[in-house]
Design a protein around this motif. Structure first.
Motif, PDB file in Angstrom:
ATOM      1  N   ASP A  20     -47.491 -45.563  13.639  1.00  0.00           N
ATOM      2  CA  ASP A  20     -46.230 -45.768  14.352  1.00  0.00           C
ATOM      3  C   ASP A  20     -46.076 -44.708  15.440  1.00  0.00           C
ATOM      4  OD1 ASP A  20     -43.732 -46.325  15.229  1.00  0.00           O
ATOM      5  OD2 ASP A  20     -42.817 -46.484  13.244  1.00  0.00           O
ATOM      6  N   PRO A  21     -46.695 -44.917  16.602  1.00  0.00           N
ATOM      7  CA  PRO A  21     -46.609 -43.916  17.666  1.00  0.00           C
ATOM      8  C   PRO A  21     -45.186 -43.711  18.172  1.00  0.00           C
ATOM      9  CG  PRO A  21     -47.640 -45.953  18.452  1.00  0.00           C
ATOM     10  CD  PRO A  21     -47.544 -46.069  16.963  1.00  0.00           C
ATOM     11  N   ASP A  22     -44.346 -44.759  18.088  1.00  0.00           N
ATOM     12  CA  ASP A  22     -42.958 -44.607  18.536  1.00  0.00           C
ATOM     13  C   ASP A  22     -42.203 -43.615  17.659  1.00  0.00           C
ATOM     14  OD1 ASP A  22     -43.269 -46.382  20.611  1.00  0.00           O
ATOM     15  OD2 ASP A  22     -42.581 -48.116  19.455  1.00  0.00           O
ATOM     16  N   LEU A  23     -42.465 -43.685  16.332  1.00  0.00           N
ATOM     17  CA  LEU A  23     -41.835 -42.738  15.414  1.00  0.00           C
ATOM     18  C   LEU A  23     -42.312 -41.321  15.707  1.00  0.00           C
ATOM     19  CD1 LEU A  23     -40.147 -41.993  12.959  1.00  0.00           C
ATOM     20  CD2 LEU A  23     -42.106 -42.598  11.513  1.00  0.00           C
ATOM     21  N   ALA A  24     -43.622 -41.173  15.946  1.00  0.00           N
ATOM     22  CA  ALA A  24     -44.165 -39.851  16.238  1.00  0.00           C
ATOM     23  C   ALA A  24     -43.561 -39.295  17.524  1.00  0.00           C
ATOM     24  CB  ALA A  24     -45.689 -39.924  16.351  1.00  0.00           C
ATOM     25  N   LYS A  25     -43.422 -40.149  18.527  1.00  0.00           N
ATOM     26  CA  LYS A  25     -42.847 -39.699  19.796  1.00  0.00           C
ATOM     27  C   LYS A  25     -41.395 -39.284  19.621  1.00  0.00           C
ATOM     28  CE  LYS A  25     -42.449 -41.087  24.646  1.00  0.00           C
ATOM     29  NZ  LYS A  25     -42.714 -42.169  25.627  1.00  0.00           N
ATOM     30  N   SER A  26     -40.645 -40.036  18.821  1.00  0.00           N
ATOM     31  CA  SER A  26     -39.255 -39.704  18.571  1.00  0.00           C
ATOM     32  C   SER A  26     -39.137 -38.365  17.857  1.00  0.00           C
ATOM     33  CB  SER A  26     -38.594 -40.806  17.740  1.00  0.00           C
ATOM     34  OG  SER A  26     -37.281 -40.469  17.394  1.00  0.00           O
ATOM     35  N   LEU A  27     -39.981 -38.143  16.843  1.00  0.00           N
ATOM     36  CA  LEU A  27     -39.971 -36.879  16.120  1.00  0.00           C
ATOM     37  C   LEU A  27     -40.331 -35.715  17.042  1.00  0.00           C
ATOM     38  CD1 LEU A  27     -41.713 -37.956  12.794  1.00  0.00           C
ATOM     39  CD2 LEU A  27     -39.308 -37.338  13.084  1.00  0.00           C
ATOM     40  N   GLN A  28     -41.317 -35.960  17.914  1.00  0.00           N
ATOM     41  CA  GLN A  28     -41.733 -34.938  18.870  1.00  0.00           C
ATOM     42  C   GLN A  28     -40.586 -34.563  19.787  1.00  0.00           C
ATOM     43  OE1 GLN A  28     -44.941 -36.198  21.465  1.00  0.00           O
ATOM     44  NE2 GLN A  28     -44.102 -34.933  23.105  1.00  0.00           N
ATOM     45  N   GLN A  29     -39.863 -35.559  20.283  1.00  0.00           N
ATOM     46  CA  GLN A  29     -38.758 -35.301  21.192  1.00  0.00           C
ATOM     47  C   GLN A  29     -37.628 -34.547  20.496  1.00  0.00           C
ATOM     48  OE1 GLN A  29     -38.911 -35.768  24.380  1.00  0.00           O
ATOM     49  NE2 GLN A  29     -36.827 -35.028  24.785  1.00  0.00           N
ATOM     50  N   GLN A  30     -37.321 -34.957  19.255  1.00  0.00           N
ATOM     51  CA  GLN A  30     -36.281 -34.279  18.503  1.00  0.00           C
ATOM     52  C   GLN A  30     -36.628 -32.817  18.267  1.00  0.00           C
ATOM     53  OE1 GLN A  30     -34.928 -36.374  14.933  1.00  0.00           O
ATOM     54  NE2 GLN A  30     -35.533 -38.318  15.867  1.00  0.00           N
ATOM     55  N   LEU A  31     -37.894 -32.569  17.909  1.00  0.00           N
ATOM     56  CA  LEU A  31     -38.339 -31.188  17.664  1.00  0.00           C
ATOM     57  C   LEU A  31     -38.264 -30.372  18.948  1.00  0.00           C
ATOM     58  CD1 LEU A  31     -39.514 -29.085  15.766  1.00  0.00           C
ATOM     59  CD2 LEU A  31     -41.805 -29.973  16.319  1.00  0.00           C
ATOM     60  N   ARG A  32     -38.697 -30.968  20.047  1.00  0.00           N
ATOM     61  CA  ARG A  32     -38.656 -30.275  21.336  1.00  0.00           C
ATOM     62  C   ARG A  32     -37.214 -29.901  21.690  1.00  0.00           C
ATOM     63  NH1 ARG A  32     -35.995 -30.462  26.156  1.00  0.00           N
ATOM     64  NH2 ARG A  32     -37.248 -29.556  27.823  1.00  0.00           N
ATOM     65  N   GLU A  33     -36.283 -30.822  21.489  1.00  0.00           N
ATOM     66  CA  GLU A  33     -34.878 -30.572  21.812  1.00  0.00           C
ATOM     67  C   GLU A  33     -34.295 -29.485  20.920  1.00  0.00           C
ATOM     68  OE1 GLU A  33     -32.949 -34.318  21.462  1.00  0.00           O
ATOM     69  OE2 GLU A  33     -33.899 -35.186  23.243  1.00  0.00           O
ATOM     70  N   GLN A  34     -34.639 -29.503  19.639  1.00  0.00           N
ATOM     71  CA  GLN A  34     -34.108 -28.497  18.712  1.00  0.00           C
ATOM     72  C   GLN A  34     -34.591 -27.100  19.078  1.00  0.00           C
ATOM     73  OE1 GLN A  34     -35.171 -29.800  14.792  1.00  0.00           O
ATOM     74  NE2 GLN A  34     -33.729 -31.517  14.798  1.00  0.00           N
ATOM     75  N   ILE A  35     -35.865 -26.986  19.426  1.00  0.00           N
ATOM     76  CA  ILE A  35     -36.406 -25.674  19.782  1.00  0.00           C
ATOM     77  C   ILE A  35     -35.809 -25.195  21.106  1.00  0.00           C
ATOM     78  CG2 ILE A  35     -38.502 -24.402  20.390  1.00  0.00           C
ATOM     79  CD1 ILE A  35     -40.037 -26.241  18.480  1.00  0.00           C
ATOM     80  N   ALA A  36     -35.724 -26.084  22.083  1.00  0.00           N
ATOM     81  CA  ALA A  36     -35.154 -25.711  23.384  1.00  0.00           C
ATOM     82  C   ALA A  36     -33.707 -25.258  23.217  1.00  0.00           C
ATOM     83  CB  ALA A  36     -35.235 -26.891  24.348  1.00  0.00           C
TER      84      ALA A  36
END
Length: 489
Positions: A9-25
């Motif tokens: 599920d690449p869409d799920l992976a991309k969503s998780l990646q974006q969420q993690l990026r936003e949390q760290i930023a």
């Protein structure tokens, strides 16, 4: 398992990646991540969060590209101190005495917060029976079609088109759709230079009033009527003439000849929902020409009429350019989009455009393009057909339920729209009924706020655009049982 999800599920992976990026930023910007300490390794953070390591690595790389992180050889990722340059330190909190030392009562030239206005609870979704007006059932929103249009409005050519400063121009495709698709439905034919896009119908009403009203000019409007139009008018003039409403809409009296500007909602009178017949519309236009006044026609529910041949808009009958037409997409597409439009003579629209520029230049062009695509592809027409079917069915169900459970109440016989205007028994206190109803999970709106001369507390409004049809009759039955408790003896 998380690694498997990444591949399946690449869409799920991309969503998780974006969420993690936003949390760290966000953590970096808020100062919660130390500058002198390395971030957890991708392997460690992935294990702690129970996600794929690749997801963490991609998030780190994106933050590196965006300048939030720097990589130190054999040490890992650190906060980039450059990203925080220019940030001001948080000042010490002022005490209450210092914060209130300015004489705001004397400095402010107006107090719009003191005006009475409609208050809609933001948590209306939690009510079992939300008879709220002006909200849309989430099930009716065309999610897939809207996502498609939003996505296409973000294409590279589209972004290059709308991201430039348009000064005070509107999206040409949206103007074309209003000109060719929306206005002809109401029998209104206008040239593009006679159309202005606004932030909802509300901004159109404000602009028209600001250009045409001032102290010494008389403003006429319906009572009961739209409370925020009353509030807008009072901002510019103290001379308001209130016109009564009967089963044919706004009553036309001799005092109209002393008005310079008149506001009317002929298609579905706000809030009573009655429709002004053709004969009275023509009479109003004749009076405007003879007595030399202008008319604002608020066609706020123009798209929620289920009739095959609805009464034409007042503007469509206007032969002397005395009608300023105001429309909106709030009642069919989504109220949160805040997109409306006004139609008037080129001389007026030219000044309205210049005045809008002083406020906000123009409505966001990315939103304009998404709506334009939605109209251009016929999705709005399909939505209207579906909405009409749903609303017609709910209108019938609510009418039957009111006749069965509230026969003692007076309900105007109207067709179309998205609400019922109900007059309860003599002595009813709508605020007490509203309180009792809320305790039972029923949301209604009091009607007294729409009367500007003599408060009438026996009226209330029941919307059906946001409530599933299956809940209409049970909600009306429960509401009817509460009415005797809200009647003053």
């Amino acid at each position: 398992m998380s690694q498997l999800l990444f591949y399946l599920d690449p869409d799920l992976a991309k969503s998780l990646q974006q969420q993690l990026r936003e949390q760290i930023a966000r953590g970096i910007l808020d100062g919660h991540i130390p500058r002198d300490k390395a971030l957890p390794s991708s392997r460690k953070l992935a294990k702690e969060l129970h996600i794929a390591r690749n997801t963490v690595m991609l998030a780190y790389e994106q933050l590196l590209d965006d300048g939030y992180l720097i990589a130190k050889s054999r040490s890992g990722y650190f906060v980039n101190p450059e990203i925080l340059k220019g940030s001001a330190k948080k000042p010490e909190r002022l005490n209450d005495i210092d914060a209130d030392r300015l004489p705001w009562e004397e400095l402010l030239t107006m107090r719009p917060s003191q005006q009475q206005t409609i208050d809609k609870p933001s948590d209306w979704h939690r009510y079992d029976y939300p008879f709220i007006y002006g909200q849309i059932d989430p099930e009716l929103f065309p999610t897939q079609h809207w996502r498609e249009c939003s996505r296409d409005s973000m294409s590279v050519p589209a972004i290059r088109s709308w991201s430039t400063d348009h000064l005070n121009d509107d999206d040409p495709l949206l103007i074309e759709q209003i000109h060719q698709r929306l206005l002809p439905r109401r029998g209104v034919w206008a040239d593009p230079e006679e159309i202005l896009v606004t932030i909802g119908a509300q901004q159109a009403l404000w602009i028209a009033s600001m250009l045409l009203l001032k102290q010494g000019r008389r403003f006429g409007m319906e009572s009961p009527g739209y409370v925020d139009m009353y509030n807008i008018a009072r901002t510019f003039t103290d001379d308001l003439h209130l016109l009564g409403v009967d089963e044919d809409g706004m009553c036309l009296d001799a005092a109209l000849r002393d008005c310079q500007l008149v506001y009317v909602t002929p298609s579905h009178q706000a809030p009573t929902t009655v429709t002004m017949p053709l004969e009275r519309r023509r009479q109003l236009l004749d009076m405007a020409e003879i007595d030399n006044f202008l008319i604002i026609e608020d066609d706020y529910e123009s798209e929620t009429n289920y009739l095959d041949n609805p009464t034409p808009a007042l503007k469509s009958l206007d032969r002397h350019n005395r009608v300023i037409y105001v429309g909106s997409l709030s009642k069919t597409l989504a109220p949160g989009l805040r997109l409306g439009y006004m139609v008037g003579p080129p001389a007026l629209i030219r000044e309205a455009r210049a005045l809008r520029r002083l406020m906000l230049r123009h409505p966001p062009t990315n939103n304009q393009r998404a709506v334009a695509l939605f109209l251009d592809r016929g999705y709005h027409d399909a939505l209207l057909r579906h909405t009409h079917q749903v609303f017609h069915s709910r209108w019938q169900r609510m009418g039957d339920a009111l006749a069965r459970h509230m026969p003692q109440s007076s309900v105007p016989s109207t067709y179309g729209g998205s609400c019922f205007w109900v007059r309860g028994p003599e002595g009813l206190d709508c605020h007490e009924l509203q309180r009792l109803a809320a305790e039972q999970g029923i949301l209604i709106e009091c009607g007294d706020i729409h009367f500007f001369d003599t408060p009438r507390r026996e009226y209330f409004r029941l919307g059906f655009s946001a409530i599933p049809e299956s809940r209409i009759e049970p909600g009306i039955e429960r509401l009817a049982a509460l009415i005797p408790q809200a009647v003053r003896s």
